[in-house]
Design a protein around this motif. Structure first.
Motif, PDB file in Angstrom:
ATOM      1  N   GLY A  83       0.847  -1.186   0.000  1.00 46.99           N
ATOM      2  CA  GLY A  83       0.000   0.000   0.000  1.00 46.99           C
ATOM      3  C   GLY A  83       0.880   1.233   0.000  1.00 46.99           C
ATOM      4  O   GLY A  83       2.104   1.155  -0.132  1.00 46.99           O
ATOM      5  N   ALA A  84       0.225   2.368   0.182  1.00 50.58           N
ATOM      6  CA  ALA A  84       0.898   3.668   0.032  1.00 50.58           C
ATOM      7  C   ALA A  84       2.129   3.809   0.914  1.00 50.58           C
ATOM      8  O   ALA A  84       3.059   4.553   0.608  1.00 50.58           O
ATOM      9  CB  ALA A  84      -0.104   4.788   0.335  1.00 50.58           C
ATOM     10  N   GLY A  85       2.165   3.078   2.024  1.00 47.11           N
ATOM     11  CA  GLY A  85       3.300   3.204   2.947  1.00 47.11           C
ATOM     12  C   GLY A  85       4.628   2.806   2.332  1.00 47.11           C
ATOM     13  O   GLY A  85       5.673   3.339   2.697  1.00 47.11           O
ATOM     14  N   ARG A 101      -4.193   7.992   4.537  1.00 45.64           N
ATOM     15  CA  ARG A 101      -4.911   8.172   5.795  1.00 45.64           C
ATOM     16  C   ARG A 101      -4.023   8.711   6.923  1.00 45.64           C
ATOM     17  O   ARG A 101      -4.427   8.672   8.066  1.00 45.64           O
ATOM     18  CB  ARG A 101      -5.591   6.839   6.186  1.00 45.64           C
ATOM     19  CG  ARG A 101      -6.686   6.501   5.183  1.00 45.64           C
ATOM     20  CD  ARG A 101      -7.281   5.121   5.342  1.00 45.64           C
ATOM     21  NE  ARG A 101      -8.335   4.936   4.340  1.00 45.64           N
ATOM     22  CZ  ARG A 101      -8.084   4.549   3.077  1.00 45.64           C
ATOM     23  NH1 ARG A 101      -6.832   4.299   2.702  1.00 45.64           N
ATOM     24  NH2 ARG A 101      -9.052   4.435   2.188  1.00 45.64           N
ATOM     25  N   ASN A 102      -2.813   9.182   6.562  1.00 45.06           N
ATOM     26  CA  ASN A 102      -2.023   9.848   7.601  1.00 45.06           C
ATOM     27  C   ASN A 102      -2.780  11.094   8.051  1.00 45.06           C
ATOM     28  O   ASN A 102      -3.207  11.903   7.217  1.00 45.06           O
ATOM     29  CB  ASN A 102      -0.649  10.240   7.034  1.00 45.06           C
ATOM     30  CG  ASN A 102       0.187  11.011   8.066  1.00 45.06           C
ATOM     31  OD1 ASN A 102      -0.188  12.126   8.438  1.00 45.06           O
ATOM     32  ND2 ASN A 102       1.251  10.400   8.532  1.00 45.06           N
ATOM     33  N   ALA A 103      -2.959  11.225   9.342  1.00 46.97           N
ATOM     34  CA  ALA A 103      -3.849  12.277   9.871  1.00 46.97           C
ATOM     35  C   ALA A 103      -3.376  13.678   9.483  1.00 46.97           C
ATOM     36  O   ALA A 103      -4.190  14.574   9.287  1.00 46.97           O
ATOM     37  CB  ALA A 103      -3.934  12.159  11.388  1.00 46.97           C
ATOM     38  N   SER A 134      -2.934   0.221   5.392  1.00 44.69           N
ATOM     39  CA  SER A 134      -3.755   0.287   6.617  1.00 44.69           C
ATOM     40  C   SER A 134      -4.769  -0.850   6.642  1.00 44.69           C
ATOM     41  O   SER A 134      -5.462  -1.062   7.637  1.00 44.69           O
ATOM     42  CB  SER A 134      -4.479   1.637   6.675  1.00 44.69           C
ATOM     43  OG  SER A 134      -5.343   1.763   5.540  1.00 44.69           O
ATOM     44  N   GLY A 135      -4.910  -1.568   5.520  1.00 44.40           N
ATOM     45  CA  GLY A 135      -5.795  -2.729   5.486  1.00 44.40           C
ATOM     46  C   GLY A 135      -7.264  -2.361   5.632  1.00 44.40           C
ATOM     47  O   GLY A 135      -8.068  -3.137   6.134  1.00 44.40           O
ATOM     48  N   GLN A 136      -7.614  -1.163   5.153  1.00 46.38           N
ATOM     49  CA  GLN A 136      -8.999  -0.709   5.334  1.00 46.38           C
ATOM     50  C   GLN A 136      -9.847  -0.835   4.077  1.00 46.38           C
ATOM     51  O   GLN A 136     -11.048  -0.624   4.103  1.00 46.38           O
ATOM     52  CB  GLN A 136      -9.006   0.761   5.788  1.00 46.38           C
ATOM     53  CG  GLN A 136      -8.352   0.944   7.161  1.00 46.38           C
ATOM     54  CD  GLN A 136      -8.457   2.385   7.642  1.00 46.38           C
ATOM     55  OE1 GLN A 136      -9.472   3.033   7.469  1.00 46.38           O
ATOM     56  NE2 GLN A 136      -7.379   2.874   8.238  1.00 46.38           N
TER      57      GLN A 136
HETATM   58  N1  APR Z   1       6.740   2.231   5.570  1.00 53.05           N
HETATM   59  C1  APR Z   1       5.729   1.334   5.735  1.00 53.05           C
HETATM   60  N2  APR Z   1       4.466   1.688   6.051  1.00 53.05           N
HETATM   61  C2  APR Z   1       4.224   3.008   6.210  1.00 53.05           C
HETATM   62  C3  APR Z   1       5.219   4.006   6.060  1.00 53.05           C
HETATM   63  C4  APR Z   1       6.524   3.567   5.726  1.00 53.05           C
HETATM   64  N3  APR Z   1       7.532   4.439   5.549  1.00 53.05           N
HETATM   65  N4  APR Z   1       4.637   5.225   6.284  1.00 53.05           N
HETATM   66  C5  APR Z   1       3.331   4.994   6.559  1.00 53.05           C
HETATM   67  N5  APR Z   1       3.080   3.664   6.519  1.00 53.05           N
HETATM   68  C6  APR Z   1       1.805   2.957   6.725  1.00 53.05           C
HETATM   69  C7  APR Z   1       0.795   3.679   7.565  1.00 53.05           C
HETATM   70  O1  APR Z   1       0.990   3.357   8.943  1.00 53.05           O
HETATM   71  C8  APR Z   1      -0.523   3.070   7.048  1.00 53.05           C
HETATM   72  O2  APR Z   1      -0.842   1.899   7.759  1.00 53.05           O
HETATM   73  O3  APR Z   1       1.213   2.828   5.446  1.00 53.05           O
HETATM   74  C9  APR Z   1      -0.203   2.702   5.602  1.00 53.05           C
HETATM   75  C10 APR Z   1      -0.860   3.608   4.584  1.00 53.05           C
HETATM   76  O4  APR Z   1      -2.254   3.438   4.721  1.00 53.05           O
HETATM   77  P1  APR Z   1      -3.233   4.269   3.770  1.00 53.05           P
HETATM   78  O5  APR Z   1      -2.821   5.696   3.743  1.00 53.05           O
HETATM   79  O6  APR Z   1      -4.639   3.902   4.184  1.00 53.05           O
HETATM   80  O7  APR Z   1      -2.939   3.720   2.302  1.00 53.05           O
HETATM   81  P2  APR Z   1      -3.399   2.330   1.700  1.00 53.05           P
HETATM   82  O8  APR Z   1      -3.540   1.283   2.752  1.00 53.05           O
HETATM   83  O9  APR Z   1      -2.513   2.037   0.562  1.00 53.05           O
HETATM   84  O10 APR Z   1      -4.872   2.697   1.136  1.00 53.05           O
HETATM   85  C11 APR Z   1      -5.527   1.692   0.384  1.00 53.05           C
HETATM   86  O11 APR Z   1      -7.263   3.297  -0.137  1.00 53.05           O
HETATM   87  O12 APR Z   1      -7.743   5.469  -0.734  1.00 53.05           O
HETATM   88  C12 APR Z   1      -7.647   4.168  -1.202  1.00 53.05           C
HETATM   89  O13 APR Z   1      -7.208   3.440  -3.383  1.00 53.05           O
HETATM   90  C13 APR Z   1      -6.608   4.059  -2.289  1.00 53.05           C
HETATM   91  O14 APR Z   1      -5.004   2.304  -2.705  1.00 53.05           O
HETATM   92  C14 APR Z   1      -5.554   3.141  -1.697  1.00 53.05           C
HETATM   93  C15 APR Z   1      -6.351   2.341  -0.680  1.00 53.05           C
END
Ligand code: APR
Length: 243
Positions: free
Chosen positions: A21-23, A34-36, A190-192
């Motif tokens: 995911g985005a992390g 979803r980072n606050a 974030s697994g949401q």
């Molecule tokens: N390394 C690993 N994980 C990280 C890092 C890092 N450097 N920085 C942040 N994270 C974690 C955060 O703790 C969070 O759990 O990455 C996660 C990002 O979660 P989201 O922002 O919810 O992104 P994601 O899970 O990819 O969202 C899923 O939601 O909005 C839709 O389509 C969009 O693909 C996206 C989907």
């Protein structure tokens, strides 16, 4: 399970499935959702930008947001986390599968090939009339919306929006890979958002080992065999015996 046991399970695994995911792209300077403080959804409402209704309501605004994100990702570079996953693919060969929710293209730029992009890709667009998918021109060289090279109709961002179905073949391949995996790695999500998040549960249901790499707890943490509480680059290095 200890880190040593998680590391041994990954080293011994013949079949490894990875969900990112985005992390995993955070260390490349790309905002998560979803980072606050810095997440996209802290500043915008997803229903105003990432839904078919939003696009019907204001295609220009939706295109401006996606074109801006496209410009950003073309300037970003894959980070060590992307490169370690590309290395793991070379190490595991046919037994490796990477499903990403990310649309930034950084896994492919790091060399990952056994990859499906479950939510599309910012660098392509899809024709609203004939469905043709075509690469976007270089950022700043076109004024969105692009027109279809085949039929001339307007093209939309080639992104899976909330309320839309994921590409069927990609999801089927990913589900099979996670069902068969000896080890699943869940990195930076974030697994949401389902069905992507549900892939982690397929491996668990089939009796495989599921390992999370994330600095924070997530909705999937309770189902993990082990969680590496670190950023992707360091957490993957520790799991792959490089740390
Ligand atoms: N390394 C690993 N994980 C990280 C890092 C890092 N450097 N920085 C942040 N994270 C974690 C955060 O703790 C969070 O759990 O990455 C996660 C990002 O979660 P989201 O922002 O919810 O992104 P994601 O899970 O990819 O969202 C899923 O939601 O909005 C839709 O389509 C969009 O693909 C996206 C989907």
């Amino acid at each position: 399970m200890t880190l040593e046991q998680a590391r041994a399970a990954l080293a011994a695994a013949r079949r490894v499935a990875v969900l990112t995911g985005a992390g995993v792209s955070a260390e490349s300077g790309i905002p998560t959702f979803r980072n606050a403080q810095t997440g996209h959804w802290a500043r915008f409402r997803p229903e105003d930008l990432a839904s078919p209704e939003a696009y019907r309501r204001d295609p220009k605004m939706v295109w401006e947001w996606y074109a801006g994100r496209y410009r950003n990702v073309t300037h970003a570079q894959p980070n060590e986390g992307h490169h370690l996953l590309a290395w793991l693919e070379r190490d595991k060969g046919d037994g490796f599968f990477l499903a990403t929710q990310n649309v930034d293209g950084l896994h492919a730029r790091a060399g990952s090939e056994r990859l499906v992009e479950l939510h599309g890709n910012l660098s392509t667009a899809r024709c609203e009339a004939c469905g043709t998918v075509a690469p976007l021109p270089e950022p700043n060289t076109f004024t969105p919306p692009p027109t279809c090279p085949v039929c001339g109709a307007r093209m939309r961002p080639n992104i899976v929006w909330f309320g839309e179905f994921l590409p069927e073949l990609a999801l089927e391949a990913a589900t099979r890979a996670f069902e068969k995996a000896d080890v699943a790695l869940i990195v930076g999500t974030s697994g949401q958002v389902y069905p992507a998040a549900g892939l982690a549960l397929e491996t668990r249901r089939a009796g495989g080992v599921v390992i999370e790499v994330n600095p924070d707890e997530t909705e999937l943490t309770p189902y993990m065999s082990y969680s590496v509480r670190d950023v992707a680059s360091r957490g993957l290095a520790a799991l792959m015996g490089e740390g």
